[in-house]
Motif scaffolding. Structure first.
Motif, PDB file in Angstrom:
ATOM      1  N   LEU A   1      98.153 -24.677  43.177  1.00 24.45           N
ATOM      2  CA  LEU A   1      99.016 -25.742  42.844  1.00 24.45           C
ATOM      3  C   LEU A   1      99.248 -25.696  41.311  1.00 24.45           C
ATOM      4  O   LEU A   1      98.568 -25.207  40.210  1.00 24.45           O
ATOM      5  CB  LEU A   1      98.288 -26.886  43.186  1.00 24.45           C
ATOM      6  N   SER A   2     100.255 -26.356  40.862  1.00 27.45           N
ATOM      7  CA  SER A   2     100.642 -26.459  39.680  1.00 27.45           C
ATOM      8  C   SER A   2     101.408 -27.842  39.321  1.00 27.45           C
ATOM      9  O   SER A   2     102.293 -28.265  40.295  1.00 27.45           O
ATOM     10  CB  SER A   2     101.516 -25.601  39.097  1.00 27.45           C
ATOM     11  N   GLY A   3     101.680 -28.362  38.114  1.00 31.58           N
ATOM     12  CA  GLY A   3     102.413 -29.481  37.533  1.00 31.58           C
ATOM     13  C   GLY A   3     101.647 -30.923  38.017  1.00 31.58           C
ATOM     14  O   GLY A   3     100.482 -30.888  38.257  1.00 31.58           O
TER      15      GLY A   3
ATOM     16  N   GLY B   1     106.002 -30.547  40.600  1.00 33.08           N
ATOM     17  CA  GLY B   1     104.579 -29.900  40.856  1.00 33.08           C
ATOM     18  C   GLY B   1     104.911 -29.304  42.302  1.00 33.08           C
ATOM     19  O   GLY B   1     105.877 -29.607  43.187  1.00 33.08           O
ATOM     20  N   PHE B   2     104.033 -28.571  42.816  1.00 31.04           N
ATOM     21  CA  PHE B   2     104.046 -27.961  43.961  1.00 31.04           C
ATOM     22  C   PHE B   2     102.346 -27.676  44.393  1.00 31.04           C
ATOM     23  O   PHE B   2     101.414 -27.550  43.698  1.00 31.04           O
ATOM     24  CB  PHE B   2     104.758 -26.976  44.102  1.00 31.04           C
ATOM     25  N   VAL B   3     102.191 -27.539  45.789  1.00 31.00           N
ATOM     26  CA  VAL B   3     101.089 -27.098  46.271  1.00 31.00           C
ATOM     27  C   VAL B   3     101.301 -25.959  47.341  1.00 31.00           C
ATOM     28  O   VAL B   3     102.263 -26.270  48.287  1.00 31.00           O
ATOM     29  CB  VAL B   3     100.260 -28.267  46.992  1.00 31.00           C
ATOM     30  N   VAL B   4     100.736 -24.687  47.283  1.00 30.50           N
ATOM     31  CA  VAL B   4     101.179 -23.635  48.312  1.00 30.50           C
ATOM     32  C   VAL B   4      99.722 -23.444  48.811  1.00 30.50           C
ATOM     33  O   VAL B   4      98.597 -23.208  48.045  1.00 30.50           O
ATOM     34  CB  VAL B   4     101.946 -22.640  47.649  1.00 30.50           C
ATOM     35  N   THR B   5      99.545 -23.194  50.343  1.00 32.30           N
ATOM     36  CA  THR B   5      98.453 -22.788  50.919  1.00 32.30           C
ATOM     37  C   THR B   5      98.860 -21.544  51.871  1.00 32.30           C
ATOM     38  O   THR B   5      99.768 -21.141  52.111  1.00 32.30           O
ATOM     39  CB  THR B   5      97.884 -23.937  51.579  1.00 32.30           C
ATOM     40  N   GLY B   6      97.606 -21.052  52.089  1.00 28.42           N
ATOM     41  CA  GLY B   6      97.581 -19.777  52.834  1.00 28.42           C
ATOM     42  C   GLY B   6      98.547 -18.734  52.730  1.00 28.42           C
ATOM     43  O   GLY B   6      98.790 -18.275  51.523  1.00 28.42           O
ATOM     44  N   SER B   7      99.337 -18.177  53.758  1.00 30.63           N
ATOM     45  CA  SER B   7     100.284 -17.285  53.171  1.00 30.63           C
ATOM     46  C   SER B   7     101.488 -17.574  52.142  1.00 30.63           C
ATOM     47  O   SER B   7     102.343 -16.837  51.971  1.00 30.63           O
ATOM     48  CB  SER B   7     100.925 -16.551  54.947  1.00 30.63           C
ATOM     49  N   HIS B   8     101.495 -18.850  52.274  1.00 31.24           N
ATOM     50  CA  HIS B   8     102.736 -19.367  51.280  1.00 31.24           C
ATOM     51  C   HIS B   8     102.353 -19.372  49.850  1.00 31.24           C
ATOM     52  O   HIS B   8     103.383 -19.551  49.154  1.00 31.24           O
ATOM     53  CB  HIS B   8     102.958 -20.732  51.734  1.00 31.24           C
ATOM     54  N   MET B   9     101.252 -19.088  49.555  1.00 27.71           N
ATOM     55  CA  MET B   9     100.850 -18.765  48.345  1.00 27.71           C
ATOM     56  C   MET B   9     101.581 -17.907  47.429  1.00 27.71           C
ATOM     57  O   MET B   9     101.531 -17.830  46.059  1.00 27.71           O
ATOM     58  CB  MET B   9      99.317 -18.471  48.033  1.00 27.71           C
TER      59      MET B   9
ATOM     60  N   GLY C   1     103.981 -19.106  44.863  1.00 28.52           N
ATOM     61  CA  GLY C   1     103.597 -20.123  43.981  1.00 28.52           C
ATOM     62  C   GLY C   1     104.274 -19.423  42.742  1.00 28.52           C
ATOM     63  O   GLY C   1     104.582 -20.580  41.754  1.00 28.52           O
ATOM     64  N   PHE C   2     104.210 -18.357  42.202  1.00 34.50           N
ATOM     65  CA  PHE C   2     105.015 -17.959  41.072  1.00 34.50           C
ATOM     66  C   PHE C   2     106.322 -18.046  40.824  1.00 34.50           C
ATOM     67  O   PHE C   2     106.585 -18.244  39.640  1.00 34.50           O
ATOM     68  CB  PHE C   2     104.165 -16.410  40.699  1.00 34.50           C
ATOM     69  N   SER C   3     107.067 -17.844  41.864  1.00 33.94           N
ATOM     70  CA  SER C   3     108.391 -18.247  41.801  1.00 33.94           C
ATOM     71  C   SER C   3     108.584 -19.693  41.559  1.00 33.94           C
ATOM     72  O   SER C   3     109.488 -20.202  40.274  1.00 33.94           O
ATOM     73  CB  SER C   3     109.171 -17.673  42.770  1.00 33.94           C
ATOM     74  N   LEU C   4     107.514 -20.593  42.131  1.00 31.11           N
ATOM     75  CA  LEU C   4     107.916 -22.060  41.825  1.00 31.11           C
ATOM     76  C   LEU C   4     107.548 -22.368  40.375  1.00 31.11           C
ATOM     77  O   LEU C   4     108.063 -23.500  39.860  1.00 31.11           O
ATOM     78  CB  LEU C   4     107.224 -22.826  42.793  1.00 31.11           C
ATOM     79  N   LEU C   5     106.438 -21.638  40.063  1.00 31.98           N
ATOM     80  CA  LEU C   5     105.753 -21.908  38.661  1.00 31.98           C
ATOM     81  C   LEU C   5     106.905 -21.845  37.674  1.00 31.98           C
ATOM     82  O   LEU C   5     106.848 -22.832  36.492  1.00 31.98           O
ATOM     83  CB  LEU C   5     104.745 -20.957  38.382  1.00 31.98           C
TER      84      LEU C   5
END
Length: 381
Positions: free
Chosen positions: A326-328, A359-367, A370-374
């Motif tokens: 997660l971030s943000g 902000g965002f939270v990614v879990t499992g295979s969706h992680m 994460g870095f593109s959302l970051l």
């Protein structure tokens, strides 16, 4: 010969600063003073020692002596700084006076242990460092049942790790949800279910009333009237920055040691770094901001004044049954959440009133997203 840069502390922040300084200058004298053994280890590894069956010695990446030799520093182990004389640019340690060119306070933070009723307060274990774990590893290895007090990031990670090591776990917190400062309710609920599926008994919205010795066990009474008997108690309710030395030296302190963007305290020759430092009202205890702060501070100490600039940073929650990043601003009650879920995981994006990603939270295979959302998040500062 020039006076040394003196660093008080030997945790991640202190040793990262040593490594960064040495990459840029092999001649500058560096003295590290630590009350601990001074061994180099990765503190986040404490969150999964039980499933990996690791001892405290297994976590050591480099002994204190090896570290001192490798990075050519003077290392004073098992030594406590008694006082700092900012006017004279000296400190007292082991009854002797040590002069410094620049002083860095990397004194870290102390685990909080609330007062409870009962005669078993001395049985409470904290896992805030290598030596904490070394002192308790035999007891925790033998324990078949463990109470974990605190359902924040560290407490939840430890609870899952203990349960994965086939121990009966009770997790309790005054908060009404898991990781309330990091997760929205709908993600917290998934984590709750994941822990429950492991057999963890979760007691939220209540707190420990008493801990009493019951032969070899500990009898636990919660304020909601529930009682348990366990073999060990781990407290992970939070940390308090170690600011005593700074305050006694007349430096400005608040929750932490107050510093500017160059990590300079109210004294121009003293800096603070890591869990003890407070920047713009924030104590940033995660590894990435400490790493980036150490990089900037090394430049400043060597004559190239550098402000700490922190981009959005990823927080990895080490809960293998529900891995997430997660971030943000992920705990904003007013956020507008957009969720995309599959059987393998979830992407949850938080937007403000102007539909800007915050902000965002990614879990499992969706992680992997994460870095593109970051990259879409605004800078931290």
């Amino acid at each position: 010969m020039s006076l040394p840069i003196v660093i008080i502390g030997s945790g991640f922040a202190a040793y990262q600063l040593v490594k960064t300084l040495r990459r840029q200058d092999t001649q500058q004298a560096i003295t590290v003073i630590t009350a601990s053994c001074g061994d180099d280890y990765a503190k986040p590894d404490l969150s999964h020692v039980f499933t990996k069956g690791q001892s405290a010695n297994d976590l050591i990446k480099m002994s204190a002596d090896e570290f001192a030799k490798t990075y050519d520093i003077t290392l004073l182990r098992r030594s406590r700084v008694e006082s700092i004389d900012a006017r004279q640019k000296t400190l007292r340690c082991n009854g002797e006076s040590i002069a410094y060119q620049q002083l860095i306070l990397a004194t870290g933070a102390k685990a909080l242990v609330p007062p409870f009723q009962g005669d078993a307060m001395g049985r409470i274990i904290t896992l805030n460092g290598l030596e904490d774990y070394a002192a308790s590893e035999v007891e925790l290895k033998k324990a078949q049942s463990v109470l974990v007090i605190g359902a924040g990031l560290i407490g939840t990670e430890i609870a899952m790790d203990l349960a994965s090591a086939d121990k009966r776990v009770i997790l309790t917190d005054r908060a009404e949800a898991l990781l309330p400062s990091l997760l929205p309710d709908f993600v917290s609920a998934q984590l709750y279910q994941s822990l429950g599926n492991q057999g963890v008994s979760i007691e939220l919205g209540t707190q420990v009333e008493s801990l009493r010795q019951a032969e070899e066990s500990i009898a636990i009474s919660l304020e909601n009237g529930h009682d348990y008997r366990v073999d060990a108690v781990v407290c992970a309710v939070g940390l308090r920055p170690n600011i005593r030395l700074a305050a006694e030296a007349g430096l400005k302190t608040n929750r932490g040691i107050v510093v500017d963007r160059q990590l300079r305290t109210s004294d121009p020759h003293i800096f603070a770094l890591g869990d003890c430092a407070e920047i713009d009202g924030n104590v940033l205890a995660f590894l990435q901001p400490i790493l980036m702060s150490a990089n900037a501070l090394a430049k400043t100490l060597l004559g190239q004044a550098s402000n700490v600039a922190l981009p959005p940073m990823m927080v990895k929650v080490k809960t293998p049954r529900l891995p997430m990043q997660l971030s943000g601003n992920t705990a904003n009650a007013d956020a507008n959440w957009q969720v995309s879920a599959s059987r393998e995981g979830m992407t949850a994006k938080a937007f403000d009133e102007e539909q800007q990603l915050i902000g965002f939270v990614v879990t499992g295979s969706h992680m992997k997203q994460g870095f593109s959302l970051l990259r879409e998040l605004p800078p931290t500062f």
